[in-house]
Scaffold this motif. Structure first.
Motif, PDB file in Angstrom:
ATOM      1  N   HIS A  24       0.704  -1.187   0.017  1.00 44.87           N
ATOM      2  CA  HIS A  24      -0.078  -0.017   0.145  1.00 44.87           C
ATOM      3  C   HIS A  24       0.784   1.323   0.013  1.00 44.87           C
ATOM      4  CE1 HIS A  24      -3.543  -2.466   0.670  1.00 44.87           C
ATOM      5  NE2 HIS A  24      -2.788  -3.137   1.499  1.00 44.87           N
ATOM      6  N   GLU A  25       1.678   1.338  -1.060  1.00 46.21           N
ATOM      7  CA  GLU A  25       2.833   2.384  -0.910  1.00 46.21           C
ATOM      8  C   GLU A  25       2.512   3.692  -1.953  1.00 46.21           C
ATOM      9  OE1 GLU A  25       5.358  -1.636  -0.720  1.00 46.21           O
ATOM     10  OE2 GLU A  25       3.438  -0.718  -1.760  1.00 46.21           O
ATOM     11  N   GLY A  26       1.160   3.446  -2.385  1.00 50.26           N
ATOM     12  CA  GLY A  26       0.812   4.324  -3.397  1.00 50.26           C
ATOM     13  C   GLY A  26       0.832   5.687  -3.163  1.00 50.26           C
ATOM     14  N   ARG A  27       0.417   6.102  -1.993  1.00 52.02           N
ATOM     15  CA  ARG A  27       0.619   7.324  -1.470  1.00 52.02           C
ATOM     16  C   ARG A  27       1.662   8.159  -1.478  1.00 52.02           C
ATOM     17  NH1 ARG A  27      -2.377   8.031   3.849  1.00 52.02           N
ATOM     18  NH2 ARG A  27      -1.992  10.511   3.420  1.00 52.02           N
ATOM     19  N   VAL A  28       2.716   7.399  -0.844  1.00 47.73           N
ATOM     20  CA  VAL A  28       4.131   7.973  -0.664  1.00 47.73           C
ATOM     21  C   VAL A  28       4.558   7.937  -2.108  1.00 47.73           C
ATOM     22  CG1 VAL A  28       6.312   6.946  -0.064  1.00 47.73           C
ATOM     23  CG2 VAL A  28       4.777   7.210   1.825  1.00 47.73           C
ATOM     24  N   ALA A  29       4.396   6.989  -3.140  1.00 44.13           N
ATOM     25  CA  ALA A  29       4.818   7.105  -4.334  1.00 44.13           C
ATOM     26  C   ALA A  29       4.471   8.213  -4.874  1.00 44.13           C
ATOM     27  CB  ALA A  29       4.193   5.897  -5.029  1.00 44.13           C
ATOM     28  N   CYS A  57       1.252   0.235  -6.634  1.00 44.71           N
ATOM     29  CA  CYS A  57       2.187   1.089  -7.332  1.00 44.71           C
ATOM     30  C   CYS A  57       3.348   0.241  -7.881  1.00 44.71           C
ATOM     31  CB  CYS A  57       2.609   2.325  -6.647  1.00 44.71           C
ATOM     32  SG  CYS A  57       3.721   2.080  -5.271  1.00 44.71           S
ATOM     33  N   GLY A  58       4.398   0.715  -8.835  1.00 40.85           N
ATOM     34  CA  GLY A  58       5.394   0.075  -9.049  1.00 40.85           C
ATOM     35  C   GLY A  58       6.682   0.741  -8.229  1.00 40.85           C
ATOM     36  N   ASN A  59       7.610   0.029  -8.516  1.00 38.75           N
ATOM     37  CA  ASN A  59       9.032   0.627  -8.101  1.00 38.75           C
ATOM     38  C   ASN A  59       9.236   1.847  -8.956  1.00 38.75           C
ATOM     39  OD1 ASN A  59       9.983  -1.667  -6.602  1.00 38.75           O
ATOM     40  ND2 ASN A  59      10.113  -2.840  -8.563  1.00 38.75           N
ATOM     41  N   LEU A  60       9.966   2.612  -8.321  1.00 37.21           N
ATOM     42  CA  LEU A  60      10.342   4.165  -8.927  1.00 37.21           C
ATOM     43  C   LEU A  60      11.743   4.438  -9.118  1.00 37.21           C
ATOM     44  CD1 LEU A  60       7.974   6.622  -6.700  1.00 37.21           C
ATOM     45  CD2 LEU A  60       7.613   5.419  -8.865  1.00 37.21           C
ATOM     46  N   MET A  79      10.071   2.053   0.125  1.00 34.02           N
ATOM     47  CA  MET A  79       8.865   2.876   0.477  1.00 34.02           C
ATOM     48  C   MET A  79       7.929   2.163   1.614  1.00 34.02           C
ATOM     49  SD  MET A  79       7.276   4.263  -3.241  1.00 34.02           S
ATOM     50  CE  MET A  79       7.771   3.003  -4.227  1.00 34.02           C
ATOM     51  N   ASP A  80       7.868   1.026   1.639  1.00 35.40           N
ATOM     52  CA  ASP A  80       7.057   0.331   2.464  1.00 35.40           C
ATOM     53  C   ASP A  80       7.673   0.189   3.953  1.00 35.40           C
ATOM     54  OD1 ASP A  80       9.002  -1.566   1.572  1.00 35.40           O
ATOM     55  OD2 ASP A  80       7.706  -3.176   2.410  1.00 35.40           O
ATOM     56  N   THR A  81       6.810   0.010   5.064  1.00 39.25           N
ATOM     57  CA  THR A  81       7.079   0.016   6.458  1.00 39.25           C
ATOM     58  C   THR A  81       6.151  -1.274   6.902  1.00 39.25           C
ATOM     59  OG1 THR A  81       5.065   1.152   6.999  1.00 39.25           O
ATOM     60  CG2 THR A  81       7.218   2.271   6.620  1.00 39.25           C
ATOM     61  N   VAL A  82       6.654  -1.758   7.952  1.00 41.24           N
ATOM     62  CA  VAL A  82       5.975  -2.860   8.487  1.00 41.24           C
ATOM     63  C   VAL A  82       4.821  -2.368   9.281  1.00 41.24           C
ATOM     64  CG1 VAL A  82       8.435  -4.174   8.705  1.00 41.24           C
ATOM     65  CG2 VAL A  82       7.517  -2.585  10.753  1.00 41.24           C
ATOM     66  N   GLU A  83       4.047  -3.343   9.705  1.00 43.51           N
ATOM     67  CA  GLU A  83       2.823  -2.900  10.455  1.00 43.51           C
ATOM     68  C   GLU A  83       3.172  -2.908  11.937  1.00 43.51           C
ATOM     69  OE1 GLU A  83      -0.135  -1.918   9.447  1.00 43.51           O
ATOM     70  OE2 GLU A  83      -0.524  -3.031   7.717  1.00 43.51           O
ATOM     71  N   PRO A  84       2.356  -2.147  12.877  1.00 41.37           N
ATOM     72  CA  PRO A  84       1.517  -1.372  12.623  1.00 41.37           C
ATOM     73  C   PRO A  84       1.885   0.009  12.058  1.00 41.37           C
ATOM     74  CG  PRO A  84       1.797  -1.232  14.904  1.00 41.37           C
ATOM     75  CD  PRO A  84       2.998  -2.202  14.479  1.00 41.37           C
ATOM     76  N   ILE A 137      13.654   3.440  -5.882  1.00 43.70           N
ATOM     77  CA  ILE A 137      12.919   3.333  -4.623  1.00 43.70           C
ATOM     78  C   ILE A 137      11.947   2.019  -4.952  1.00 43.70           C
ATOM     79  CG2 ILE A 137      11.480   4.609  -3.278  1.00 43.70           C
ATOM     80  CD1 ILE A 137      12.512   7.114  -4.502  1.00 43.70           C
ATOM     81  N   THR A 138      11.982   1.068  -4.021  1.00 43.68           N
ATOM     82  CA  THR A 138      11.283  -0.009  -4.337  1.00 43.68           C
ATOM     83  C   THR A 138      10.349  -0.172  -3.335  1.00 43.68           C
ATOM     84  OG1 THR A 138      12.677  -1.295  -2.595  1.00 43.68           O
ATOM     85  CG2 THR A 138      13.304  -1.241  -4.751  1.00 43.68           C
ATOM     86  N   THR A 139       9.041  -1.103  -3.825  1.00 44.21           N
ATOM     87  CA  THR A 139       8.054  -1.442  -2.983  1.00 44.21           C
ATOM     88  C   THR A 139       8.346  -2.847  -2.182  1.00 44.21           C
ATOM     89  OG1 THR A 139       6.968  -2.933  -4.675  1.00 44.21           O
ATOM     90  CG2 THR A 139       6.423  -0.618  -4.525  1.00 44.21           C
TER      91      THR A 139
END
Length: 381
Positions: A24-29, A57-60, A79-84, A137-139
């Protein structure tokens, strides 16, 4: 070239408060594309990896032409982070950043992203000559380096680079192990545990005998083995006919990795071959299948390479003393290095990562940015 501390703090906070759990990285992308596009990249690439990763989203890749006659380099972050990781709010106490709530902070890896943005802003506002640069920048890094694995390495024009993704500071990771994932399926024979237990073969006990004979834990300075999950059986009154064991072997030696993987395979096969039916009434024989999947390849960098000598030179320029270490885990750097793109890992200052106690100091992000600026502008290597 002066790093603007408060501007760096602001973009770090904005990045952290833009949620981006894995897939769910689309907003940061979109945020990154908006910011970095204004800094004049020669090209912006979003790949089609979402079809493989399941991300939104894809990798940038952002390419910035350089005016120095130097080989291009890339800086990589995820771009991604762990939960929570939903509804993140940043708390700032002086120059220390933590989560204000019950979430992670996101400094893994948004401290690296913020430093890259500030680096490009400083280069642009000072009109400073620099080598050609790429930001990769990867997902989906946190769920198994999935974005980097799905990235076509031909999209990266630079032949070597630096992943900004490790806890601590003034530290460079030069070696990381390869990892084989193991899925071991032990087959038995089901039967009623009260009426005819002798007709069955208990897959759990067969697997237990094999596991007891397998190497496990730290085997030497280079190699570890772990069996992390075991599942099987359907009810207490049924002799279990199948057990599935998930494990891993890691090593800084490719030879040792394969030796230990084969030792585990041989151990299971030997236990199965030596199995004896205690009553002569069993309705079959046990069996075993072992699947091996290389999760990520070895990363081993030459200490005398230009890649690392460039770090020495940059650190000297900004008065930092770096340490060079081996890691026990994998990262996107393993994937890039495996593609023939040697990648060193540079620590960003983040600590207590993958927990709600995560934190980072502004001074460390400032000094990371200074180091990146030196890597971009120094000309000896």
């Amino acid at each position: 070239m002066q790093v603007k501390r408060e501007r760096l703090a602001d973009i770090f906070t904005q990045l952290c408060e833009t949620d981006s759990p894995s897939r769910h990285e689309g907003r940061v992308a979109e945020l990154l594309k908006g910011i970095l596009t204004r800094l004049g990249p020669a090209e912006v690439v979003e790949d089609d990896s979402a079809a493989v990763t399941g991300a939104d989203c894809g990798n940038l890749i952002f390419r910035f032409d350089g005016s120095l006659d130097q080989e291009p380099i890339f800086f990589s972050c995820h771009m991604d982070t762990v939960e929570p990781a939903r509804g993140v709010k940043v708390k700032r106490s002086g120059d220390l950043f933590t989560s204000a709530g019950e979430t992670i902070l996101g400094s893994d890896d948004k401290s690296g992203l913020a430093a890259c943005i500030e680096m490009m802003r400083v280069l642009r506002e000072n009109d400073r000559p620099h080598r050609p640069l790429e930001l990769v920048i990867t997902t989906c890094e946190e769920i198994g380096l999935v974005g980097a694995k799905a990235l076509d390495p031909q999209l990266i024009q630079a032949r070597e680079g630096y992943a900004l993704d490790s806890s601590g500071f003034a530290k460079v990771i030069t070696h990381a192990p390869a990892l084989n994932r193991l899925t071991i399926t032990v087959g038995g024979v089901a039967s009623h545990a009260g009426l005819h237990p002798e007709w069955g073969i208990n897959a759990i006990t067969v697997a237990a005998r094999a596991l007891a004979q397998c190497p496990c834990g730290r085997l030497d300075e280079e190699t570890t083995v772990n069996f992390g999950t075991i599942r099987g059986g359907v009810a207490a009154n049924i002799v279990p006919e199948k057990v599935v064991i998930e494990g891993e072997v890691r090593s800084h030696s490719a030879t040792r990795l394969e030796e230990v993987t084969q030792e585990i395979r041989t151990t299971f096969e030997t236990v199965i071959a030596q199995w004896q039916d205690p009553t002569g009434s069993a309705k079959g024989c046990p069996g075993v299948e072992m699947e091996v999947y290389q999760d990520f390849p070895l990363m081993a960098l030459d200490r005398e390479s230009d890649l690392l000598r460039r770090v020495d030179q940059a650190a000297t320029a900004v008065d930092l003393e770096m340490s060079y270490e081996k890691a026990g885990g994998g990262s996107d750097a393993n994937i890039f290095t495996g593609h023939g793109l040697p990648t060193a890992i540079i620590a960003t200052g983040m600590t207590n990562v993958h927990s709600t106690e995560e934190q980072v100091e502004l001074d460390d992000m400032v000094n990371l940015t200074r180091l990146l600026l030196a890597l971009a502008t120094e000309t000896s290597c």
